[in-house]
Design a protein around this motif. Sequence first.
Motif, PDB file in Angstrom:
ATOM      1  N   THR A   3      22.774 -13.020  48.834  1.00 32.15           N
ATOM      2  CA  THR A   3      23.174 -13.597  47.547  1.00 32.15           C
ATOM      3  C   THR A   3      22.046 -14.404  46.907  1.00 32.15           C
ATOM      4  O   THR A   3      21.830 -14.331  45.690  1.00 32.15           O
ATOM      5  N   LEU A   8      28.023  -9.081  41.244  1.00 39.24           N
ATOM      6  CA  LEU A   8      28.174  -9.587  42.603  1.00 39.24           C
ATOM      7  C   LEU A   8      28.124 -11.110  42.641  1.00 39.24           C
ATOM      8  O   LEU A   8      28.900 -11.755  43.357  1.00 39.24           O
ATOM      9  N   ASN A  21      31.084 -13.575  43.811  1.00 37.52           N
ATOM     10  CA  ASN A  21      30.836 -14.582  44.846  1.00 37.52           C
ATOM     11  C   ASN A  21      31.273 -15.964  44.364  1.00 37.52           C
ATOM     12  O   ASN A  21      31.912 -16.725  45.103  1.00 37.52           O
ATOM     13  N   GLU A  22      30.924 -16.285  43.112  1.00 40.05           N
ATOM     14  CA  GLU A  22      31.302 -17.590  42.558  1.00 40.05           C
ATOM     15  C   GLU A  22      32.814 -17.732  42.470  1.00 40.05           C
ATOM     16  O   GLU A  22      33.380 -18.781  42.789  1.00 40.05           O
TER      17      GLU A  22
END
Length: 299
Positions: free
Chosen positions: A18, A86, A90-91
Amino acid sequence: MTLLNQPTRTTALPLLDTEVLRTFVLIAESGSFTRAAEQVFRTPSALSMQIKRLEEILGQRLFLREARRVRLTPEGEVLLSYGRRLLKLNEEAVTQFLAPSLEGTVRFGTPDDVGSRILPGVLAKFARSHPAVQVDVVVGRSIDMLRRLNEGELDLVLVTSGNQGVDAERGEVVHTEPLVWACLDGGVAGQRSPLPLALANQGCAWRTMALSALDRSGLAYRIAYTSENCAGQEAALLADLAIAPLPLSMVRAPLRQLDNEAGLPSLGEYQVLLIQAASAGSASEVLAGHVVEAFRGLR
């Protein structure tokens, strides 16, 4: 029945880190390893090593390095789309479990020329992360936004530095951008004398910057049209009735930037300030963070 040429076991695909993806997106959006490095407080060489490793994992070249900037390869453009999605997922996943539950209302004021560029993305992102918070948006002149903030009617405002009544020392500078002369592409307004101008009303920083520059240059001009918002200025430009000072990012086809052919003076840069009320709560703080991030993405 036996099926031939079928794999006997699956091969695990590599996982994309990430942080490396975030670095890749920052470089792609800023067009510079150096500017991206400043944002993450690392050296350009460290970022270069991350990208090299990413290219090795994917087996594709992602950037083309040019004299003053880097640009994406076709493969890099594909990865940028995936990378943004992505990082957003993720956040959202982390926020779902770790972000404190916020409720209430945030009252947010912005001029139309500023807010229109960032509001859709900011509001969408904030709604995903804090769906229980209501955001009331007020659009108007910078001076009016500031007055309503002082009177307790707004929690957070964006204003243009240099506007009448706006203290440049108050608030946080979230955006700096060149102010340029704009005209209709193929039009003749820029060739007229005196120069016909389409300006905002008195008190606007763009108007002050434009008139001061013209007065210093000695060029003859006349104020042909005035408007409270950019839409009125753009209408005069689209009709080829005038030229106008506009932020560079707002000069889009069929408009174009007037270069040196008319002998026009440079206008310099203007700044956007983000100001919060002293009584602003946690929800306002979070929204302010999204606003700052959105402006960073414009650079």
